[in-house]
Scaffold this active site. Structure first.
Site, PDB file in Angstrom:
ATOM      1  CB  SER A 253      -0.945  -0.056   1.202  1.00  0.00           C
ATOM      2  OG  SER A 253      -2.073   0.689   0.919  1.00  0.00           O
ATOM      3  CG  HIS A 394      -5.754  -2.409   0.748  1.00  0.00           C
ATOM      4  ND1 HIS A 394      -5.027  -2.091  -0.377  1.00  0.00           N
ATOM      5  CD2 HIS A 394      -5.214  -1.694   1.766  1.00  0.00           C
ATOM      6  CE1 HIS A 394      -4.099  -1.207  -0.042  1.00  0.00           C
ATOM      7  NE2 HIS A 394      -4.185  -0.952   1.252  1.00  0.00           N
TER       8      HIS A 394
HETATM    9  C1  GCU Z   1      -5.298   4.709   1.981  1.00  0.00           C
HETATM   10  C2  GCU Z   1      -4.743   5.534   0.860  1.00  0.00           C
HETATM   11  C3  GCU Z   1      -3.956   4.670  -0.115  1.00  0.00           C
HETATM   12  C4  GCU Z   1      -2.930   3.855   0.645  1.00  0.00           C
HETATM   13  C5  GCU Z   1      -3.593   3.084   1.771  1.00  0.00           C
HETATM   14  C6  GCU Z   1      -2.638   2.332   2.703  1.00  0.00           C
HETATM   15  O1  GCU Z   1      -6.259   3.825   1.473  1.00  0.00           O
HETATM   16  O2  GCU Z   1      -5.821   6.192   0.243  1.00  0.00           O
HETATM   17  O3  GCU Z   1      -3.313   5.469  -1.079  1.00  0.00           O
HETATM   18  O4  GCU Z   1      -2.256   3.001  -0.242  1.00  0.00           O
HETATM   19  O5  GCU Z   1      -4.273   3.988   2.609  1.00  0.00           O
HETATM   20  O6  GCU Z   1      -1.484   2.676   2.810  1.00  0.00           O
HETATM   21  O7  GCU Z   1      -3.120   1.408   3.361  1.00  0.00           O
END
Ligand code: GCU
Length: 414
Positions: A253, A394
């Site tokens: 992420s 995710h």
């Molecule tokens: C949020 C953010 C993303 C990121 C994510 C994370 O969702 O909007 O851009 O990748 O956090 O780091 O878990």
């Protein structure tokens, strides 16, 4: 301080609410083909490795630094490494763990970060190494009570705080499996390098440098995190158990974004792995699907350099796109992975960006991803560039790690 830490940690979890206004309709994605990464700003096409490395690659690195991640300072801060604890019987005897305190000094200030390494006890010769940040502190990756709190978490006065619970993110770190397969793992909490909140700069490593503190291209959190990974690599390279030519950087992420930027700049990372990195990571910005440049720069003003917000709701004017960040990894190995339910990170945009690096890999006689059709769920493509999409949300799962280890086995001829 406690309130700030809690607020910063909440930003890790408050995202689904913000996701509602994003575009999830493929029909509304603007029609465009990712630009050929071999075409320079002056319109000339580079045709040789030499031209790519001397002209186009530095041009792209410069553009990404100026317009997206900020310029990394050239100056160095004084960095020392102190072994503070060693456990020869970690992970039930499978590994030796070493906890090492990094101290950075510059401009009369000092910062500390704590890394932990798990080194397979059964090894013949030097081992390949996965390097990656953790989100919630070193204590969160396994329930081992001998693990010290990362400096960022050490400041929390309430020792009953839920964020100090051990092992809360252990599902993301299948340490036993990784060590059994002959890899070392080195991790550190990213908050030690730059506390992840809008006003985190003053407590980050950035004030230790005399340069790039101001202006539209000043470096911020993603630049600092990328820089910190290279300091981990500095230490790893000097260890007698580590194979310095077999370093894989992995990031999930926001840490996937930082890993890609680190991998683009630091060619010691022979394998670069982006797990669900999304907007500002592997996903093409010009698709404006899921999270957009506008959303990300407003929600996380401290991640990118200020210049990046010029492209908010205006992605088509970007002089590059994320496939050109990925192309900077060539000829080294690149792995981009998505999750089916992670629409916020735009799996299709991540795939298309990985695919669009193919001309650069071809220049080196290497196979990237050939087809522009996305593979089905759980059917990884693993050439010099790899991609998979798995079922679920995710996250970083065992499935992801299995693919990364298979890929590294091939890369390192294990
Ligand atoms: C949020 C953010 C993303 C990121 C994510 C994370 O969702 O909007 O851009 O990748 O956090 O780091 O878990």
């Amino acid at each position: 301080m406690r309130i700030l830490v809690t607020v910063a940690l909440l930003t890790l979890f408050c995202v689904p609410a913000m996701a509602q206004e994003a575009n999830y309709d493929e029909a509304k994605v603007p029609a465009f083909t990712p630009a050929d990464p071999l075409v320079c700003a002056d319109g000339k096409h580079v045709n040789t490795i030499k031209e790519w490395e001397r002209k186009r690659r530095p041009e792209l690195l410069g553009l990404l630094a100026e317009q997206e991640y900020g310029r990394t300072p050239k100056g160095r801060v004084k960095t020392s490494y102190e072994l503070v604890q060693e456990n020869p019987q970690a992970l039930g005897g499978l590994a030796t763990s070493q906890q090492v305190m990094l101290t950075f000094k510059g401009q009369g200030q000092e910062r500390k970060a704590l890394l932990i390494a798990f080194i397979p006890n059964q090894r013949k010769g030097r081992v390949p190494v996965f390097i990656g940040y953790n989100f919630m502190g070193n204590h969160s990756i396994t329930s081992d009570s001998t693990i010290l709190y990362s400096p960022y978490f050490e400041q929390i006065a309430d020792k009953e705080s839920p964020v100090l619970k051990r092992g809360i993110q252990s599902s993301r770190w299948p340490l036993e499996d990784i060590v059994r397969r002959g890899y070392a793992v080195v991790t550190m909490c990213y908050q030690d390098i730059f506390p992840d909140r809008a006003d985190g700069t003053s407590e980050s490593i950035i004030p230790l440098f005399p340069e790039n503190q101001d202006g539209d291209s000043r470096w911020q959190a993603l630049g600092a995190w990328a820089w910190g990974s290279s300091r981990i690599a500095d230490w790893v390279q000097r260890q007698p158990w580590a194979n310095a030519r077999q370093l894989a950087i992995i990031g999930h992420s926001r840490q996937g974004k930082a890993a890609l930027w680190a991998g683009a700049q630091d060619e010691r990372f022979q394998v670069v792995i982006s797990n669900n990195s999304g907007c500002g990571g592997a996903a093409l910005s010009k698709r404006a699907y899921g999270e957009t440049v506008g959303r990300i720069t407003r929600s996380f003003p401290h991640w990118f350099c200020p210049a990046f917000s010029r492209y908010a709701e205006n992605e088509q004017t970007l002089p590059f796109d994320q496939h050109e960040l990925l192309a900077l990894i060539a000829p080294r190995r690149l792995y981009v992975a998505s999750a089916e339910e992670d629409r916020w990170a735009d799996p299709r945009g991540e795939f298309l960006a990985a695919q669009a690096t193919a001309p650069v890999y071809a220049l080196y006689g290497l196979k990237g991803i050939e087809s522009i059709d996305m593979p089905p769920v759980h059917q990884p493509i693993q050439n010099q560039v790899a991609y998979h999409i798995r079922a679920g949300k995710h996250d970083v799962t065992d499935y992801d790690w299995q693919q990364y280890m298979d890929f590294c086995d091939k890369a390192f001829e294990k």
